[in-house]
Scaffold this motif. Sequence first.
Motif, PDB file in Angstrom:
ATOM      1  N   LEU A  22       0.838  -1.192   0.000  1.00  0.00           N
ATOM      2  CA  LEU A  22       0.000   0.000   0.000  1.00  0.00           C
ATOM      3  C   LEU A  22       0.879   1.251   0.000  1.00  0.00           C
ATOM      4  N   GLU A  23       0.535   2.213  -0.836  1.00  0.00           N
ATOM      5  CA  GLU A  23       1.337   3.425  -0.937  1.00  0.00           C
ATOM      6  C   GLU A  23       1.283   4.219   0.371  1.00  0.00           C
ATOM      7  N   HIS A  24       2.445   4.697   0.814  1.00  0.00           N
ATOM      8  CA  HIS A  24       2.505   5.525   2.016  1.00  0.00           C
ATOM      9  C   HIS A  24       1.851   6.872   1.739  1.00  0.00           C
ATOM     10  N   GLY A  25       1.087   7.360   2.701  1.00  0.00           N
ATOM     11  CA  GLY A  25       0.391   8.633   2.552  1.00  0.00           C
ATOM     12  C   GLY A  25      -0.970   8.520   1.908  1.00  0.00           C
ATOM     13  N   LEU A  26      -1.299   7.322   1.426  1.00  0.00           N
ATOM     14  CA  LEU A  26      -2.604   7.131   0.787  1.00  0.00           C
ATOM     15  C   LEU A  26      -3.727   7.211   1.819  1.00  0.00           C
ATOM     16  N   LEU A  27      -3.505   6.581   2.983  1.00  0.00           N
ATOM     17  CA  LEU A  27      -4.473   6.640   4.076  1.00  0.00           C
ATOM     18  C   LEU A  27      -4.039   7.709   5.065  1.00  0.00           C
ATOM     19  N   GLU A  28      -4.999   8.453   5.600  1.00  0.00           N
ATOM     20  CA  GLU A  28      -4.709   9.486   6.584  1.00  0.00           C
ATOM     21  C   GLU A  28      -4.973   8.948   7.989  1.00  0.00           C
ATOM     22  N   ASP A  60      -9.584   7.846  -7.075  1.00  0.00           N
ATOM     23  CA  ASP A  60     -10.125   7.209  -8.277  1.00  0.00           C
ATOM     24  C   ASP A  60      -9.472   5.861  -8.591  1.00  0.00           C
ATOM     25  N   LYS A  61      -8.895   5.261  -7.587  1.00  0.00           N
ATOM     26  CA  LYS A  61      -8.269   3.961  -7.786  1.00  0.00           C
ATOM     27  C   LYS A  61      -8.751   3.006  -6.689  1.00  0.00           C
ATOM     28  N   VAL A  62      -8.959   1.750  -7.049  1.00  0.00           N
ATOM     29  CA  VAL A  62      -9.486   0.759  -6.114  1.00  0.00           C
ATOM     30  C   VAL A  62      -8.330   0.075  -5.380  1.00  0.00           C
ATOM     31  N   TYR A  63      -8.458   0.018  -4.035  1.00  0.00           N
ATOM     32  CA  TYR A  63      -7.432  -0.619  -3.206  1.00  0.00           C
ATOM     33  C   TYR A  63      -8.092  -1.657  -2.297  1.00  0.00           C
ATOM     34  N   HIS A  64      -7.327  -2.704  -2.035  1.00  0.00           N
ATOM     35  CA  HIS A  64      -7.780  -3.734  -1.080  1.00  0.00           C
ATOM     36  C   HIS A  64      -7.061  -3.509   0.241  1.00  0.00           C
ATOM     37  N   ILE A  65      -7.820  -3.212   1.285  1.00  0.00           N
ATOM     38  CA  ILE A  65      -7.265  -2.904   2.606  1.00  0.00           C
ATOM     39  C   ILE A  65      -7.539  -4.076   3.549  1.00  0.00           C
ATOM     40  N   GLY A  66      -6.487  -4.559   4.204  1.00  0.00           N
ATOM     41  CA  GLY A  66      -6.650  -5.669   5.143  1.00  0.00           C
ATOM     42  C   GLY A  66      -6.450  -5.237   6.573  1.00  0.00           C
ATOM     43  N   PHE A  67      -7.197  -5.864   7.489  1.00  0.00           N
ATOM     44  CA  PHE A  67      -7.031  -5.572   8.916  1.00  0.00           C
ATOM     45  C   PHE A  67      -7.199  -6.808   9.783  1.00  0.00           C
ATOM     46  N   GLY A  68      -7.572  -7.940   9.203  1.00  0.00           N
ATOM     47  CA  GLY A  68      -7.584  -9.214   9.913  1.00  0.00           C
ATOM     48  C   GLY A  68      -8.632  -9.333  11.006  1.00  0.00           C
ATOM     49  N   LEU A  69      -8.518 -10.423  11.770  1.00  0.00           N
ATOM     50  CA  LEU A  69      -9.478 -10.701  12.842  1.00  0.00           C
ATOM     51  C   LEU A  69      -9.245  -9.807  14.062  1.00  0.00           C
TER      52      LEU A  69
END
Length: 556
Positions: A22-28, A60-69
């Motif tokens: 995941l690109e750094h800075g993409l999520l705040e 405008d780009k689709v990302y798959h974000i994981g966070f687990g159980l």
Amino acid sequence: MPFEIVPIDMEKVHAFPANRDLEHGLLELYKTYIIEDGDVNLYNTDMTQKPVSGVLTLNDKVYHIGFGLKPFEAGFKVSRVLSEPNPDPVINKWGDWFGKFGVVDGALSDWFTNMIYNYRIDYFTAEQRILSAPQFNYKDRIKLFNPMRSAIAHGKISVYQSRKDLDNDRQVAMKPGRAIKLMFPELEDAKVLMLVDTFLDKYATREYTIHTSQDAEMFKKAYSGAQVATQNINHSEMHKSLACSCMRYTFKDDNGPMNLPKHPVEAYASGDFTIVYTEDSEGLISGRCVVCTADTENITHGPIYGACVGAIDMIEHHLIAMSSTPACYGDWEGARLLAIPFTEPHSEDEGFIAAYIDVEPRSLIAGQYLVIDRSGEIDATCYQGVLNLGESCCNCGCSIDEYDQRYSEYNDNTYCSDCFYDDHFFCEYTQEDCHINESVRVYEMCTDGGVTFELAHETVDSTDNVALCSDGKHWCLDECYYCEDEDEWISPTSMENYFFSSWDGELYNNDRKVITENGDDVTKEELDNDDADWKLVDGGAYEYYIKVEEEENNET
């Protein structure tokens, strides 16, 4: 219903395997992102479905974000967005009711479903009309609370009290009545008691073996041996509670009204009486009955004392096989008891060690044996274990017969029943009669939001059911919350002074609460220990903390 995810630790976010590219800075940091229900990937656990990842559109780009159980360990706070309350108030209080839920004890869940269904279909009482209203969703309540027979406490019901308990797989074992009232607070007390009795009969039965003997030691064992826990008893003239028997003591070392060289029931070992008793696999006594076998043509028995219906039924069936019938007046007349002389210490009063007689007449003639006779001068209605010494109430001075005598272990005195319960009570937790001076109040919340209490023995906080809270009161444990920060149990009436941290989920005093710009309730220590720098800002209506970097970027 969608989910909201909030990054709370960017280092953990990027260290999580699914997010390493995941690109750094993409999520705040601390920004709330919404993942629609259809874009969430769910993992089927044993009990329910849990979100483990989802799809987000960023720039405008689709990302798959994981966070687990365990989202917290992946640097996220994840929660479902509940846009509308559940019409059932009990379910709404329980928490997030969406998703598929596994069933731990299918037989018990089906039993609850059938019992409530059969009860709610009749429209006669106001209670039944409530149970038939649309907002009474009993099937979903059973699914969420997931009642199960406790694996650690025989005869109790374990439930998940909330969604948080379910997610943490924390089952709380309760007495059947408390569990039923938690799931169905609308039920009247009489209905709850009926359900409790039915549950215990069906699911809390024990395996017993039956024994008979004329030996003195076996009489003693049946009366004073360790007993199983009392379940449901339907009291009658011939069916009585084993736990309430005055002869359950050993009568040794001050365990009982008097310290005697022999147990009073050993007097039955004359050859004219037989003891019939049941015990479980561990040798614990569950029921007993004295049978007069002096006349083989007319075998009769006294009341059956039991700890549960199952033990009483087993003894009753055995008595039928013996051709024994319930004793009537005079059936035991002429039967013999052993004459065991006794002189009370520091007294010239003489008498005999013997138990009170279960069947009329309750009088004896002394000789080589004690013989039951309606004209006998020895009164066999004494609970003290010694006959002919005479008993009177220590409070009112009235003489006491066998039905009216109560012994106080607190002050070593004998009372009539009227005087005894002036300053004694029965503790539901310890299952013993207790003196009022040994009592504490145990508080619990009512369904209407009020508070009630019951008296309990002062040692009750050593049980698994009660906690001494920070307000100095004893509360039912399943209504309290533990504050690790203060090392104290917090009562439900004090919870308004506490909050659960949005970051670590722990309970803290409101004095320690600060608010972040995202509306998270945390402690100042959590902000101080955070990798980022935080600054206090006056927002007009209230103060809150923001990240210094974000403030500087906004100014630029």
